[in-house]
Design a protein around this motif. Structure first.
Motif, mmCIF file in Angstrom:
data_model
loop_
_atom_site.group_PDB
_atom_site.id
_atom_site.type_symbol
_atom_site.label_atom_id
_atom_site.label_comp_id
_atom_site.label_asym_id
_atom_site.label_seq_id
_atom_site.Cartn_x
_atom_site.Cartn_y
_atom_site.Cartn_z
ATOM 1 N N GLN A 63 75.972 92.447 29.935
ATOM 2 C CA GLN A 63 76.292 91.248 30.396
ATOM 3 C C GLN A 63 75.737 91.236 32.004
ATOM 4 O O GLN A 63 75.465 90.178 32.595
ATOM 5 C CB GLN A 63 77.608 91.158 30.507
ATOM 6 C CG GLN A 63 78.226 89.890 31.161
ATOM 7 C CD GLN A 63 79.702 89.469 31.060
ATOM 8 O OE1 GLN A 63 80.374 90.330 30.304
ATOM 9 N NE2 GLN A 63 80.347 88.817 32.095
ATOM 10 N N ASP A 64 75.885 92.449 32.541
ATOM 11 C CA ASP A 64 75.838 92.712 34.129
ATOM 12 C C ASP A 64 74.266 92.340 34.566
ATOM 13 O O ASP A 64 73.502 93.047 34.060
ATOM 14 C CB ASP A 64 76.178 93.984 34.679
ATOM 15 C CG ASP A 64 76.391 93.990 35.982
ATOM 16 O OD1 ASP A 64 75.974 93.242 36.742
ATOM 17 O OD2 ASP A 64 77.039 95.116 36.617
ATOM 18 N N PHE A 65 73.963 91.313 35.460
ATOM 19 C CA PHE A 65 72.772 91.059 35.839
ATOM 20 C C PHE A 65 72.103 92.550 36.484
ATOM 21 O O PHE A 65 70.896 92.696 36.708
ATOM 22 C CB PHE A 65 72.601 90.096 36.985
ATOM 23 C CG PHE A 65 72.893 88.673 36.480
ATOM 24 C CD1 PHE A 65 73.072 88.468 35.092
ATOM 25 C CD2 PHE A 65 73.424 87.688 37.271
ATOM 26 C CE1 PHE A 65 73.560 87.191 34.377
ATOM 27 C CE2 PHE A 65 73.882 86.436 36.934
ATOM 28 C CZ PHE A 65 73.754 86.289 35.491
ATOM 29 N N LEU B 156 68.848 95.571 18.249
ATOM 30 C CA LEU B 156 68.989 95.042 19.493
ATOM 31 C C LEU B 156 70.445 94.908 19.501
ATOM 32 O O LEU B 156 71.087 94.124 18.905
ATOM 33 C CB LEU B 156 68.356 93.873 19.704
ATOM 34 C CG LEU B 156 68.315 93.247 21.185
ATOM 35 C CD1 LEU B 156 67.443 94.197 21.965
ATOM 36 C CD2 LEU B 156 67.365 91.858 21.118
ATOM 37 N N LEU B 157 71.167 95.589 20.695
ATOM 38 C CA LEU B 157 72.585 95.335 20.801
ATOM 39 C C LEU B 157 72.759 94.413 22.050
ATOM 40 O O LEU B 157 72.233 94.974 23.277
ATOM 41 C CB LEU B 157 73.166 96.706 20.868
ATOM 42 C CG LEU B 157 72.790 97.740 19.875
ATOM 43 C CD1 LEU B 157 73.232 99.081 20.238
ATOM 44 C CD2 LEU B 157 73.402 97.309 18.601
ATOM 45 N N MET B 158 73.446 93.429 21.954
ATOM 46 C CA MET B 158 73.553 92.467 23.096
ATOM 47 C C MET B 158 75.243 92.370 23.267
ATOM 48 O O MET B 158 76.041 91.865 22.529
ATOM 49 C CB MET B 158 72.899 91.478 23.032
ATOM 50 C CG MET B 158 71.455 91.368 22.464
ATOM 51 S SD MET B 158 70.658 90.077 22.266
ATOM 52 C CE MET B 158 70.154 89.391 23.794
ATOM 53 N N ASP B 159 75.331 92.758 24.632
ATOM 54 C CA ASP B 159 76.954 92.644 24.917
ATOM 55 C C ASP B 159 77.276 91.560 25.988
ATOM 56 O O ASP B 159 77.085 91.352 27.265
ATOM 57 C CB ASP B 159 77.399 94.199 25.504
ATOM 58 C CG ASP B 159 78.795 94.195 26.011
ATOM 59 O OD1 ASP B 159 79.557 93.165 25.472
ATOM 60 O OD2 ASP B 159 79.372 95.257 26.517
ATOM 61 N N GLU B 160 77.637 90.394 25.218
ATOM 62 C CA GLU B 160 77.511 89.166 26.087
ATOM 63 C C GLU B 160 76.652 88.975 27.151
ATOM 64 O O GLU B 160 76.993 88.596 28.292
ATOM 65 C CB GLU B 160 79.325 89.203 26.837
ATOM 66 C CG GLU B 160 80.228 89.492 25.666
ATOM 67 C CD GLU B 160 81.452 89.156 26.305
ATOM 68 O OE1 GLU B 160 81.824 87.889 26.804
ATOM 69 O OE2 GLU B 160 82.770 89.793 26.099
ATOM 70 N N PRO B 161 75.307 88.898 26.735
ATOM 71 C CA PRO B 161 74.481 88.869 27.585
ATOM 72 C C PRO B 161 74.334 87.547 28.569
ATOM 73 O O PRO B 161 73.822 87.565 29.866
ATOM 74 C CB PRO B 161 73.202 89.082 26.851
ATOM 75 C CG PRO B 161 73.506 88.328 25.546
ATOM 76 C CD PRO B 161 74.880 88.817 25.326
ATOM 77 N N PHE B 162 74.870 86.434 27.951
ATOM 78 C CA PHE B 162 74.717 85.165 28.790
ATOM 79 C C PHE B 162 76.201 84.617 29.353
ATOM 80 O O PHE B 162 76.282 83.644 29.730
ATOM 81 C CB PHE B 162 74.311 84.020 27.828
ATOM 82 C CG PHE B 162 72.991 84.372 27.169
ATOM 83 C CD1 PHE B 162 72.052 85.268 27.672
ATOM 84 C CD2 PHE B 162 72.753 84.162 25.739
ATOM 85 C CE1 PHE B 162 70.820 85.652 27.067
ATOM 86 C CE2 PHE B 162 71.561 84.435 25.095
ATOM 87 C CZ PHE B 162 70.595 85.370 25.813
ATOM 88 N N ALA B 163 77.139 85.552 29.175
ATOM 89 C CA ALA B 163 78.527 85.169 29.731
ATOM 90 C C ALA B 163 78.486 84.684 31.237
ATOM 91 O O ALA B 163 79.586 84.007 31.410
ATOM 92 C CB ALA B 163 79.461 86.346 29.192
ATOM 93 N N ALA B 164 77.741 85.327 31.817
ATOM 94 C CA ALA B 164 78.016 85.241 33.366
ATOM 95 C C ALA B 164 77.039 83.904 33.754
ATOM 96 O O ALA B 164 76.783 83.850 35.113
ATOM 97 C CB ALA B 164 77.578 86.446 34.225
#
Lengths: 277, 257
Positions: free
Chosen positions: B83-85, B157-165
């Motif tokens: 999630q973190d840029f 591909l593992l994605m952890d809330e990539p667009f939450a922020a």
């Protein structure tokens, strides 16, 4: 998508605006102004005769001495001797300081061994070690260089250590997931990640090196050097030569800062947005 | 691309008060090229579970198998997007970030530049190959992160809330883009989110988790045709159904965004 394009152009816009030259002039003026004030006050005191002219020379006298000593090669000789000692000592401090600091940041064992030692030795003023170094390594350049290296290593160690600790966990995780082994984790992630702190450490280390070197040059009985020039001039009440020596120290410091440190920073951590310009 | 089996995974945290169970007896299978979203309230252990699958955490019990092989640590068969840029390396350009994994694999410079450019084109950033991350907006940085995770060609591909922020409008663009990228690459994707609409827009299947301890509460197949229209009646109906599953765990109207 186009939001990004506008962000970029908005950031670049001020660089091309017509007000740039004017703001540059203003910033130069802001930097020079305090020196003009101090210069005027200095002249007033010097001319007023509160101190004997021999002890408190006017700026013209100091400038005259500065140019005379530069023209006859005495000042450059002193400056070069000092610079060689400074850079040799600082290079020692840089190599050992960064290495020890990074080791401390990476290995628990190294941290346990070095941290107590470094914490105790660092706050002791560099001059306090001087007699010991002179007895161990004799009078002269060698002792001065070792002492400069020793004393200026501490801020470098501390900052490199902090820098490694401050490397973001998410960088390490990302690199791990992309298959980085230990060696490349170090060279490709830890080192650049810690660079802002390492550069700060080197900068503080250089300041420390100056401070101790100028004093040590007198105690170590070296034949040439700015510290020697300044202290030696006292015997003959040559305050103009002392001040000329101080001016050279300030100039060298300024040049190292502007031509070396700022250049390196602008090319690395500032360009990467890790440190504000 | 490869199937994943999550088999009775339990995870515990060490806290000052003793061991706390974060995830308890979670089991489900994921088919090859399937897009699975894990949704649930905060504290249900969905991110923790993703970290176990990524190999950053070891489970207290149970195991995870990717293509039959038990996961014992991180590996290049999985790409991770956080999630973190700040996940991008600020000292590398977009191209440098994307080619990192290829560099670790020992691929020659010309070849990895070519692949990295291709990946950046896939996420519509071909104009920004030489930009450093701090010159890119949040949405662009996340797109670089996706390209980076895809570049060395992991099968999962593992994605952890990539667009939450991200802000809502950018997030919509990004979801559209990710759906396109997924269609083009056919990776197996595990995507953690707390956003119900996002899950329905992207997923073939939604795993609903409940908290304290984290367990699987429901496993819902989303059969809507793609590309999906978030304003269609079926989409909204799906959303209601999913919210009902979350409803008695989250407050009545809090499941949307």
């Amino acid at each position: 998508m186009q939001d990004a394009a506008t962000t970029i152009s908005a950031r670049e816009a001020p660089g091309h605006s017509p007000g740039r030259a004017a703001s540059r002039l203003r910033s130069i003026w802001r930097n020079i102004f305090p020196f003009i004030v101090v210069g005027v006050l200095w002249e007033i005191v010097a001319v007023s005769g509160i101190f004997p002219a021999r002890l408190f020379p006017t700026i013209e006298t100091v400038a005259g001495t500065f140019f005379a000593l530069t023209a006859n090669g005495i000042l450059p000789h002193h400056a070069i001797e000092t610079l060689i000692r400074l850079l040799s000592g600082f290079a020692l401090a840089g190599v050992f300081g960064v290495t020890i600091g990074i080791l401390m940041g990476r290995s628990r064992l190294a941290e346990d061994i070095f941290l107590p030692l470094v914490s105790i030795c660092a706050p002791i003023p560099g001059l306090a070690y001087t007699p010991l170094f002179l007895l161990w390594f004799g009078l002269g350049s060698f002792s001065s260089i070792l002492l400069v290296g020793f004393v200026s290593a501490f801020p470098i160690i501390f900052n490199s250590w902090t820098g490694v600790k401050a490397v973001k966990e998410i960088w390490v995780r990302s690199a791990h997931s992309m298959g980085a082994d230990d060696r490349r984790m170090f060279t490709h992630v830890i080192l650049p990640g810690a660079l802002p702190y390492i550069l700060t450490g080197l900068r503080l280390g250089l300041a420390q090196a100056w401070r101790v070197l100028v004093a040590v040059e007198m105690l170590a009985a070296v034949p040439w050097g700015l510290g020697w020039l300044i202290f030696g001039a006292r015997k003959f009440l040559n305050t103009d030569a002392m001040l000329a020596g101080i001016v050279v120290i300030a100039l060298i410091g300024l040049l190292l800062e502007k031509l070396v440190f700022q250049k390196i920073e602008n090319y690395t951590v500032v360009r990467w947005g890790m440190v504000a310009a | 691309m490869v199937p994943i089996a999550i088999d009775n995974v339990t995870l515990e945290y060490d806290t000052p008060a003793g061991k706390v169970t974060g995830v308890k007896d979670v089991s489900f299978d994921i088919g090859a090229s399937e897009f699975v979203c894990i949704v649930g309230p905060s504290g249900c252990g969905k991110s923790t579970l993703l970290n176990v699958i990524a190999g950053f955490l070891a489970p207290a019990a149970g195991e995870i198998r990717i293509d039959g092989k038990t996961v014992t640590g991180h590996g290049m068969d999985r790409g991770v997007v956080f999630q973190d840029f700040a996940q991008l390396f600020p000292w590398r350009t977009a191209l440098g970030n994307v080619s990192f994994g290829l560099e670790m694999k020992g691929i020659a410079k010309a070849e990895r530049d070519r692949i990295a450019r291709e990946q950046l084109r896939l996420v519509k950033l071909e104009k920004f190959v030489d930009s450093f991350p701090h010159h890119l907006s949040g949405g662009m940085q996340q797109r670089v992160a996706i390209a980076r995770a895809l570049a060395y060609n992991p099968s999962v591909l593992l994605m952890d809330e990539p667009f939450a922020a991200l802000d809502a409008m950018t997030r919509d663009d990004m979801q559209l883009l990710l759906a396109d990228v997924w269609r083009a690459t056919r990776k197996t994707v595990i995507y953690v989110t707390h956003n119900v609409a996002e899950a329905i827009y992207l997923a073939d299947r939604v795993i609903v988790m409940s908290a304290h301890p984290g367990t699987v509460q429901a496993d819902i197949r989303i059969d809507l045709p793609r590309p999906r229209d978030p304003l269609s009646v079926e989409f909204v109906e799906c959303q209601k159904q999913l919210m009902r599953h979350l409803g008695h765990k989250v407050s009545g109207n809090g499941a949307g965004h």
